[in-house]
Design a protein around this motif. Sequence first.
Motif: not given
Length: 155
Positions: A16-38
């Motif tokens: 659960e810690t891995f999901i919340n601290e690593v994967l969800k954070r990485d997903l948020q960064k990728v989605l923010e980068q994609r929004d910047d590109v758009y």
Amino acid sequence: MTTGKKNIDQKVLQYETFINEVLKRDLQKVLEQRDDVYEKIAQYLQLKNTIETIQDSGSSDLKTEVDLGCNFYVQAHVPDASKIFVAVGYGFFVEFTHAEALKFIEKKTSQLTAYSEVLTKDSAKIKANIRMVLEGLRELQGLTDLPEARRREVL
């Protein structure tokens, strides 16, 4: 509690810690980068429409309003609008004719579109990893499958 139950609870907490601290954070960064590109793509398309409007008018001079910031606008008069400056990145601007600018914009938008597709695939991979870890947690805890109607999107 037995030591086996403690180990399972400890593993569940680690996942659960891995999901919340690593994967969800990485997903948020990728989605923010994609929004910047758009956003960049939208700016280039707006510039393309502006250039086409200037070309269609057939006039060499241009009257416009310039945003000074905080929605303060001033009127501007450009005596020769046959060439424009385009931001090409890293704070550099290049003077282009209208045809050159349109050609540059076409290449830049196709490049940004390809990059946004890569970011979309990366976000799908991260979502799949989150789903896989959640399924592993479900198996580790001995829970049964949720019916399809009760499942929801991870993010």
